[in-house]
Structures are given as C-alpha cells and as structure tokens.
Design a protein around this motif. Structure first.
Motif, PDB file in Angstrom:
ATOM      1  N   GLN A   1      -0.634   7.340   5.063  1.00 47.95           N
ATOM      2  CA  GLN A   1      -1.824   6.501   5.183  1.00 47.95           C
ATOM      3  C   GLN A   1      -2.806   7.067   6.212  1.00 47.95           C
ATOM      4  O   GLN A   1      -4.020   7.027   5.994  1.00 47.95           O
ATOM      5  N   ALA A   2      -2.299   7.611   7.294  1.00 50.10           N
ATOM      6  CA  ALA A   2      -3.187   8.210   8.303  1.00 50.10           C
ATOM      7  C   ALA A   2      -3.964   9.381   7.710  1.00 50.10           C
ATOM      8  O   ALA A   2      -5.163   9.545   7.976  1.00 50.10           O
TER       9      ALA A   2
ATOM     10  N   GLU B   1       3.364   5.628   6.860  1.00 42.90           N
ATOM     11  CA  GLU B   1       2.273   5.552   7.833  1.00 42.90           C
ATOM     12  C   GLU B   1       1.602   6.912   8.018  1.00 42.90           C
ATOM     13  O   GLU B   1       0.388   6.989   8.188  1.00 42.90           O
ATOM     14  N   HIS B   2       2.378   7.973   7.991  1.00 41.72           N
ATOM     15  CA  HIS B   2       1.797   9.312   8.083  1.00 41.72           C
ATOM     16  C   HIS B   2       0.891   9.576   6.879  1.00 41.72           C
ATOM     17  O   HIS B   2      -0.226  10.092   7.029  1.00 41.72           O
TER      18      HIS B   2
ATOM     19  N   VAL C   1       8.991   3.769   6.635  1.00 43.20           N
ATOM     20  CA  VAL C   1       7.750   3.297   7.261  1.00 43.20           C
ATOM     21  C   VAL C   1       7.022   4.453   7.942  1.00 43.20           C
ATOM     22  O   VAL C   1       5.809   4.607   7.800  1.00 43.20           O
ATOM     23  N   VAL C   2       7.759   5.277   8.674  1.00 42.97           N
ATOM     24  CA  VAL C   2       7.138   6.421   9.357  1.00 42.97           C
ATOM     25  C   VAL C   2       6.483   7.348   8.344  1.00 42.97           C
ATOM     26  O   VAL C   2       5.343   7.794   8.534  1.00 42.97           O
TER      27      VAL C   2
END
Length: 80
Positions: free
Chosen positions: A62-63, A59-60, A55-56
């Motif tokens: 996606q950011a 999410e990185h 997930v981390v």
C-alpha cells in the motif's frame, strides 16, 4: 519480529521489483499465502504471527501504491 519474517528473499524481489500494475496479483498472493499458513498453524500465537507478517507485506504494498498515486498526481498538476 514479524517484519524480519514477513520479508524473505522471494518477497523482497516480488514487492520491490514488480510493477504496480501487478498489485492486485501481489495482494492475492499475500492473501493466499496467509490462508495456507493459517491452515498449517497449530496455535494461536502462530496464527497471530502469520497475520502480522501478512499485514506488514500488505502495508508495504500500500505504501508503494500511495507513492505512485502521489507521483502521478504531481505529474498531472505540473502539466497544467
């Protein structure tokens, strides 16, 4: 804890140094890494840790994609 374990040197180079055009390949690599680590996990807490790490990383990614979209939209707006 997941943040520190999610990013080893290989991951940092792959995420930071890669062009965003390779995002699909990176996401596939993260998913593949997740699947192989889940297969090797021997307990529910290990599976939870593996999921948190994935997930981390996602999410990185996606950011970074969001930042690029904003940059491109701003560029388009400024050309009008």
């Amino acid at each position: 804890m997941a943040l520190g374990q999610a990013f080893n040197a290989r991951d940092i180079v792959a995420l930071v140094g890669s062009p965003l055009g390779d995002s699909a390949k990176l996401a596939d690599a993260i998913a593949g890494d997740y699947a192989s680590k889940v297969a090797l996990a021997s307990s529910a807490p290990q599976i939870t840790q593996v999921a948190s790490e994935a997930v981390v990383r996602l999410e990185h990614l996606q950011a970074r994609q969001n930042a690029e979209v904003i940059r491109l939209l701003t560029e388009i707006r400024n050309k009008k």
